[in-house]
Design a protein around this motif. Sequence first.
Motif: not given
Length: 99
Positions: A9-25, A27-32
């Motif tokens: 879907s537009p605006g949805r990140e794919t697994s490959a796109q999420l690889q650019q972020y650290t696990a901490l980043e 987790a911080q996005a999820l917490a927010e």
Amino acid sequence: MPDTPAKSSPGRETSAQLQQYTALELAQALAEKLAIEPNDWHRLNRNRKVRAKEQLAAALVYLLSDQPEEALMRTQQASGWLDHSLTAPPCPTHGPRTR
């Protein structure tokens, strides 16, 4: 019929796109995302599932930040919300609840 790749879907990140972020980043996005917004506080502050999700996301952030004691405390709070051993304190702006 040949298999077609799943469309994202537009605006949805794919697994490959999420690889650019650290696990901490992540987790911080999820917490927010799971944090109760000030405008929703009175409506959601006693919702056990919402509060447990909020605490578990915070615990993950603390754990990934090498703060295991804080992570454990948040995990215990999440458990308390789920097993009903924890209740919300009264709102500081409205005083204690009376029945």
